[in-house]
Write an enzyme that holds these catalytic residues in place. Structure first.
Site, PDB file in Angstrom:
ATOM      1  N   GLY A 173       0.627  -1.154  -0.029  1.00  0.00           N
ATOM      2  CA  GLY A 173      -0.119   0.055   0.002  1.00  0.00           C
ATOM      3  C   GLY A 173       0.871   1.284  -0.214  1.00  0.00           C
ATOM      4  O   GLY A 173       0.460   2.037  -0.601  1.00  0.00           O
ATOM      5  N   ASP A 174       1.936   1.097   0.693  1.00  0.00           N
ATOM      6  CA  ASP A 174       2.711   2.389   0.780  1.00  0.00           C
ATOM      7  C   ASP A 174       3.562   2.451  -0.576  1.00  0.00           C
ATOM      8  O   ASP A 174       3.594   3.670  -1.079  1.00  0.00           O
ATOM      9  CB  ASP A 174       3.809   2.182   1.918  1.00  0.00           C
ATOM     10  CG  ASP A 174       3.375   2.660   3.151  1.00  0.00           C
ATOM     11  OD1 ASP A 174       2.502   3.111   3.294  1.00  0.00           O
ATOM     12  OD2 ASP A 174       3.953   1.802   4.133  1.00  0.00           O
TER      13      ASP A 174
END
Length: 403
Positions: A173-174
């Site tokens: 997600g990052d």
């Protein structure tokens, strides 16, 4: 702020002040540095960025930090203190982009709202990367990659059918949010370069929305077909065959034969040429309908043969596949080796360390290898001297805990 004189990257001349923490927003700034931007990494003087304590850490040395913040110069500054805030505002006219990822409203509370920043630098691009965005009922919530992944619907597609959804052992997600951050910066810089009179902008980037943006078909298939896509193990439910298989000698490999032409080659390779004209398997739509039957037969065929034999057969048939690689496999694979996909970043502690190459490659353009991420305040003297601060002033600021 003196911009890089290196003409190799398309973002050469762009000056970015990265005051974000952990991974997503800093990764976006790092991608820009890879392509020529001059990036200054701003940290609190105590070096408390959580990325410095995430594994891998070797004898107190944050290895992830070294590669995640490559190509940046490091300064320390506590902008929460009046003198720190004043120094930030003093620097801002010399930057094109400010990157931050504090909870919504935090910068405002420090007296660093957008209007204040634009009064100092009207063309400044302010990139705010948060979990949920600057508006909405969740705007002030904290969040990390696994939270974004779960809420976006991304995690709901991973795991075994009927079992628990699963996260992967990496904060994807990052990484995705960081890619959108770099794209946002490049887009805004293109706009500003096209119009010398254009004003800056506030980029409101939600990490949750960035992940959801990847999942194009979910909403339309739900509305039009009433489907809610769910975990299906390694098997894709939108194309067939597309699954993870295992050989007799326990090598796992992924295979995809989405198009009818490729499927016909696969059918011939596994001694089932009649499948190409079988109404159950002749088209992808029908193969998905008869997915379990198809996969069962394929799994049995692969499980009866060693991987080397399977590899030779699939390569000869022109079928897309790959063994599941570990980092050890990547390091010795001839394709990765030929393209120098792993480069060595100069590092003051280890001499050099390995890291992924710059992506994408630009044909005919040599991309310089960046150095590893900086220590806390490593370039204070170098950077602050460009703004006229003397050694005695820096010593005083350090004594006050401002830098």
């Amino acid at each position: 702020m003196t911009a890089s004189t290196n003409p190799s990257g398309a973002l050469s001349g762009v000056r970015i002040l990265d005051m974000a923490t952990v991974l997503a927003a800093p990764f976006g700034a790092t991608l820009c540095a890879d392509h020529g931007a001059t990036v200054v990494k701003l940290e609190l003087p105590d070096g408390s960025d959580p990325l410095r304590s995430l594994q891998p850490v070797k004898e107190g040395v944050p290895l992830w930090w070294k590669v995640a913040n490559r190509g940046k110069r490091g300064i320390s500054l506590d902008v929460r203190k009046p003198r720190g805030r004043d120094l930030l505002l003093r620097m801002l006219p010399h930057f094109d982009v400010l990157v931050e990822n504090f909870r919504t409203g935090t910068m405002d509370r420090w007296g660093l709202d957008a209007e204040t920043l634009w009064a100092i630098n009207p063309r400044l691009v302010i990139l705010r990367l948060t979990g949920f965005g600057q508006t909405g009922p969740y705007r002030a919530r904290p969040g990390f990659a696994r939270v974004f992944e779960a809420m976006s619907g991304f995690t709901n597609l991973s795991g075994e059918e009927g079992g628990s959804p699963q996260h992967m052992n990496f904060p994807v997600g990052d990484a995705v949010a960081g890619l959108f951050a770099a794209f946002s910066i490049a887009s805004e810089i293109a706009r500003l370069r096209a119009d010398p009179t254009a004003k800056g902008a506030e980029v409101d980037l939600s990490a949750t929305e960035a992940l959801f943006r990847l999942l194009d078909p979910l909403a339309i298939e739900h509305e039009q077909l009433g489907l809610v896509r769910a975990p299906a193990g390694n098997c894709a439910t939108y194309t067939a065959p597309s699954n993870m298989y295992v050989s007799l000698d326990r090598f796992f490999f992924s295979l995809v034969a989405s198009s009818d032409a490729i499927f016909a080659r696969l059918a011939a390779a596994v001694d089932r040429p009649e499948w190409a004209s079988d109404e159950r398997f002749a088209t992808n739509i029908q193969r998905v309908v008869h997915l379990r039957e198809l996969d069962r037969t394929l799994s049995e065929w692969f499980a009866a043969r060693p991987y080397e034999a399977i590899e030779r057969t699939l390569e000869a048939g022109g079928v897309p596949f790959s063994k599941v690689y570990s980092i050890e496999d990547i390091e010795r694979d001839p394709q990765f080796v030929a393209r120098q996909a792993i480069v060595r970043l100069p590092d003051p502690q280890y001499g050099s360390v390995p890291a992924p190459c710059i992506v994408p490659r630009i044909t005919g353009r040599e991309m310089p290898v960046p150095r590893t991420g900086p220590d806390v305040g490593e370039h204070n003297a170098e950077v602050y001297s460009q703004f006229g601060l003397s050694a005695s002033e820096l010593s005083a600021l350090k004594a006050e805990g401002v830098i």
